[in-house]
Design a protein around this motif. Structure first.
Motif, PDB file in Angstrom:
ATOM      1  N   LEU A  47       1.262  -1.377  -0.119  1.00 40.20           N
ATOM      2  CA  LEU A  47      -0.213   0.069   0.020  1.00 40.20           C
ATOM      3  C   LEU A  47       1.013   0.873  -0.013  1.00 40.20           C
ATOM      4  O   LEU A  47      -0.179   2.236  -0.588  1.00 40.20           O
ATOM      5  N   ASN A  51       1.430   4.130  -3.030  1.00 39.02           N
ATOM      6  CA  ASN A  51       0.925   5.749  -3.255  1.00 39.02           C
ATOM      7  C   ASN A  51       2.069   6.173  -3.014  1.00 39.02           C
ATOM      8  O   ASN A  51       1.663   7.246  -2.302  1.00 39.02           O
ATOM      9  N   VAL A 307      -2.910  -0.815  -4.010  1.00 36.49           N
ATOM     10  CA  VAL A 307      -4.108  -0.146  -5.036  1.00 36.49           C
ATOM     11  C   VAL A 307      -3.095   1.329  -4.799  1.00 36.49           C
ATOM     12  O   VAL A 307      -3.027   2.121  -3.559  1.00 36.49           O
ATOM     13  N   VAL A 309      -5.020   4.508  -3.981  1.00 39.20           N
ATOM     14  CA  VAL A 309      -5.592   5.060  -3.836  1.00 39.20           C
ATOM     15  C   VAL A 309      -6.272   6.688  -4.237  1.00 39.20           C
ATOM     16  O   VAL A 309      -7.297   6.701  -4.651  1.00 39.20           O
ATOM     17  N   TRP A 312      -7.160  11.516  -0.478  1.00 38.11           N
ATOM     18  CA  TRP A 312      -8.590  11.715   0.083  1.00 38.11           C
ATOM     19  C   TRP A 312      -9.777  11.370  -0.965  1.00 38.11           C
ATOM     20  O   TRP A 312     -10.603  11.332  -0.895  1.00 38.11           O
ATOM     21  N   GLY A 314      -9.799  10.119  -3.416  1.00 35.15           N
ATOM     22  CA  GLY A 314      -9.886   9.109  -4.791  1.00 35.15           C
ATOM     23  C   GLY A 314     -10.426   7.084  -3.026  1.00 35.15           C
ATOM     24  O   GLY A 314     -10.908   7.320  -4.057  1.00 35.15           O
ATOM     25  N   LEU A 315      -9.517   7.930  -1.342  1.00 33.51           N
ATOM     26  CA  LEU A 315     -10.767   7.355  -1.044  1.00 33.51           C
ATOM     27  C   LEU A 315     -11.710   7.731  -0.586  1.00 33.51           C
ATOM     28  O   LEU A 315     -12.440   6.580  -0.515  1.00 33.51           O
ATOM     29  N   ALA A 318     -13.973   6.154  -3.411  1.00 36.72           N
ATOM     30  CA  ALA A 318     -13.554   3.949  -3.269  1.00 36.72           C
ATOM     31  C   ALA A 318     -14.827   4.169  -2.342  1.00 36.72           C
ATOM     32  O   ALA A 318     -15.802   3.275  -2.299  1.00 36.72           O
ATOM     33  N   ASP A 393     -10.006  -2.163  -7.920  1.00 36.07           N
ATOM     34  CA  ASP A 393      -9.176  -1.374  -6.414  1.00 36.07           C
ATOM     35  C   ASP A 393     -10.168  -0.962  -5.530  1.00 36.07           C
ATOM     36  O   ASP A 393      -9.959  -1.241  -4.210  1.00 36.07           O
ATOM     37  N   HIS A 394     -11.424  -0.610  -6.069  1.00 37.94           N
ATOM     38  CA  HIS A 394     -12.326  -0.070  -4.681  1.00 37.94           C
ATOM     39  C   HIS A 394     -12.401  -1.569  -4.157  1.00 37.94           C
ATOM     40  O   HIS A 394     -12.871  -1.131  -3.114  1.00 37.94           O
ATOM     41  N   LYS A 396     -11.092  -3.116  -3.062  1.00 32.23           N
ATOM     42  CA  LYS A 396      -9.899  -4.050  -2.556  1.00 32.23           C
ATOM     43  C   LYS A 396      -9.498  -2.911  -1.344  1.00 32.23           C
ATOM     44  O   LYS A 396      -9.457  -3.101   0.242  1.00 32.23           O
ATOM     45  N   VAL A 397      -9.682  -1.503  -1.551  1.00 28.67           N
ATOM     46  CA  VAL A 397     -10.736  -0.632  -0.044  1.00 28.67           C
ATOM     47  C   VAL A 397     -10.985  -0.582   0.490  1.00 28.67           C
ATOM     48  O   VAL A 397     -10.851  -1.442   1.562  1.00 28.67           O
TER      49      VAL A 397
END
Length: 447
Positions: A47, A51, A307, A309, A312, A314-315, A318, A393-394, A396-397
C-alpha cells in the motif's frame, strides 16, 4: 441407553474437543500467527509503495510477465502469485479439511454440525447483503462472493497482537470456520468464476491426478519409509495437474484442493504401515505450511493489496462505490450476523446450549473476528472485476477497510473477556496426576 447429544439438559455445543485435537490446532495457529504478521506487513508495504512517488515501479514489478506462452503460462508476477502460490495455500486447505473429517473431531456429527452450519451462514448472509446493495448494478453484482471468506492468518495475527488467551473451544471453532469458509470459497470459484473451459486439458488433467492419487495412497509400498522419494514423483505429477487445470480455464487453485484431498490421512495396512497412525498428510502439512504461511500468502498479499488510492478524493470515491459499501457492510455486519445467528438458531432448534466455559459474547467476538476477509477476498475481487480495474481497486479498499474495522471491533470485545479466558486456560492446564494429559480432558473422555 446412550446419551442423546441434543437433549437440552445434557447437550452442549462448541466444546473444547479432544486433547490431541487441541494440541494439533494450537500448533497450526502458532504457525499461522507468524504468517499473519508477515501477511499484514506485506500488505502495508504494498500500500505504501503503490501510493508513493515511485509507485510506477511497484506496478511495473507486479505486471512483469514471465512464462511459456504455448502452455498458457505467460503470466504477470501478480497472476503467478494468485494462480500459482495460492495453490499451495489451497492444497493445505484440502489437507486440513480431509484431516478434520477423517481423523479429527469433525468426524463426529454432533461436533461438526454447529461450526459447519455457522460457516455456511457466514458465507450466505454476507453474499446476500452485498447482492442487495448492488442489486441495481449488474456490473458490480458479480462481486457477490468477495465478502464470503475468513482469513485465518490475519485473524490469529490480531489475536497475537491483543494478547487474547482464547480457550481451546474458541480456537477450534475459529479454525473450523475458516477452513469450511475456504472450501466454500473455492467451490464458488470453480463454479462461478471459471470461463472458456477447455475440455481437452481438463480431461488430460485427470490422468496425472489419478496417478498422483494412486501413488499417494500406496506411497509406503512404492517408496518405503522415505518421504523424499515420494516427493520426486508426486511433486511433478502435482505440477502437471496444476498446469493442465490452469490451461482448462478453471482457476488453478482448484487443483490445489483436489491434490490435498488425494493425500491419505490415516496410514493403512495396504500402504505398508500399521493399521492406524499418521499418514502422508501429516508429513506434507509439516513441510508445506511454512511455505504457505511464510512465503506464498505474504507474496500474494504484496502483489494484490497494492492499490493506488489517489489521496483523500480517491479514497472518498472508493468508499462511496457500491462495491466497497457492499463489502464493508457484508463483512462487518453480515459475517457476524450469519455466524452468530446460525449458531443461535441451531442451538434453539436442537435444544442444546453453549459449553459451560463459554458465553454468547464469546461467539459474538469470534463472529466479528471472522469478518476479516483478506486473502481469498482479494483473489475473488480480481476474478470478479479483472486485475487493476477501477472496481477491483475499490473492492480492495473495501476489503482492507472492512478487515481493519472487524479487527478493531473483535479486539474490543475479546479483550474484555481476557480475564475469563485466562481462568479457563489455567483450568485446562491442570494435570494433577502428571500423566501429560490435563485433568479436564480426561474427565471429558470418561464422560
Amino acid at each position: 441407553m446412550p446419551k442423546n447429544p441434543f437433549l437440552p439438559s445434557r447437550s452442549s455445543v462448541l466444546g473444547r474437543g479432544s486433547y490431541g485435537e487441541v494440541l494439533r490446532i494450537g500448533a497450526i495457529l502458532r504457525k499461522e500467527t507468524v504468517g499473519g504478521i508477515l501477511l499484514v506487513a506485506a500488505a502495508v508495504i504494498a500500500l505504501i509503495w503503490a501510493n508513493s512517488p515511485v509507485a510506477d515501479s511497484y506496478f511495473a514489478l507486479r505486471d512483469f510477465r514471465i512464462g511459456y506462452e504455448p502452455w498458457h503460462l505467460d503470466l504477470s508476477l501478480g497472476a503467478w502469485a494468485a494462480d500459482g502460490l495460492l495453490a499451495i495455500f489451497f492444497f493445505l486447505v484440502g489437507l486440513e479439511l480431509k484431516r478434520e473429517f477423517v481423523a479429527g473431531d469433525l468426524r463426529q456429527f454432533s461436533k461438526s454440525v454447529v461450526p459447519i452450519a455457522a460457516a455456511v451462514g457466514g458465507v450466505a448472509v454476507p453474499a446476500v447483503i452485498y447482492a442487495l446493495i448492488n442489486l441495481t448494478s449488474p456490473e458490480t453484482l458479480q462481486g457477490w462472493a468477495i465478502p464470503t471468506a475468513t482469513d485465518i492468518a490475519f485473524a490469529v495475527a490480531v489475536l497475537a497482537i491483543i494478547g487474547s488467551h482464547l480457550p481451546s473451544a474458541l480456537r477450534i471453532f475459529l479454525l473450523t470456520l475458516a477452513v469450511v469458509d475456504d472450501l466454500l470459497a473455492i467451490s464458488i470459484i470453480a463454479v462461478f468464476y471459471s470461463s472458456d473451459i477447455q475440455a481437452g486439458p481438463l480431461l488430460l488433467a485427470l490422468i496425472p491426478l489419478a496417478l498422483y492419487t494412486f501413488l499417494a495412497q500406496k506411497y509406503r509400498r512404492f517408496f518405503g519409509a522415505k518421504p523424499a522419494a515420494a516427493w520426486l514423483i508426486l511433486l511433478p505429477l502435482g505440477l502437471l495437474t496444476w498446469g493442465l487445470v490452469h490451461a482448462s480455464g478453471i482457476h488453478a487453485t482448484v487443483a490445489g484442493v483436489l491434490l490435498g484431498f488425494a493425500i491419505p490421512v490415516i496410514r493403512s495396512a495396504a500402504s505398508g504401515g500399521p493399521a492406524a497412525g499418521p499418514g502422508l498428510a501429516e508429513i506434507f502439512e509439516h513441510r508445506f505450511r511454512p511455505i504457505s504461511a511464510g512465503i506464498a500468502v505474504p507474496i500474494f498479499a504484496f502483489f494484490s493489496a497494492g492499490v493506488a488510492v489517489g489521496g483523500w478524493n480517491g479514497l472518498g470515491a472508493a468508499l462511496t462505490d457500491p462495491v466497497a459499501i457492499g463489502i464493508i457492510v457484508a463483512l462487518v455486519v453480515g459475517k457476524p450476523a450469519g455466524i452468530l445467528g446460525t449458531t443461535w438458531l441451531l442451538t434453539k432448534a436442537t435444544r442444546a446450549s453453549l459449553d459451560k466455559s463459554l458465553k454468547w459474547i464469546d461467539v459474538f467476538g469470534m463472529s466479528l473476528l471472522a469478518g476479516i476477509g483478506f486473502t481469498v477476498s482479494l483473489l475473488v475481487a480480481e476474478l470478479s472485476f479483472g486485475h487493476g480495474s477501477i472496481h477491483d481497486d475499490h473492492a480492495k479498499v473495501g476489503i482492507l477497510a472492512a478487515s481493519l474495522i472487524s479487527a478493531l471491533l473483535a479486539s474490543s470485545v475479546l479483550v474484555t473477556r481476557n480475564r475469563q479466558y485466562r481462568a479457563v486456560e489455567a483450568e485446562e492446564s491442570v494435570d494433577t496426576d502428571h500423566d501429560g494429559v490435563p485433568d479436564v480432558y480426561e474427565e471429558d473422555h470418561r464422560a
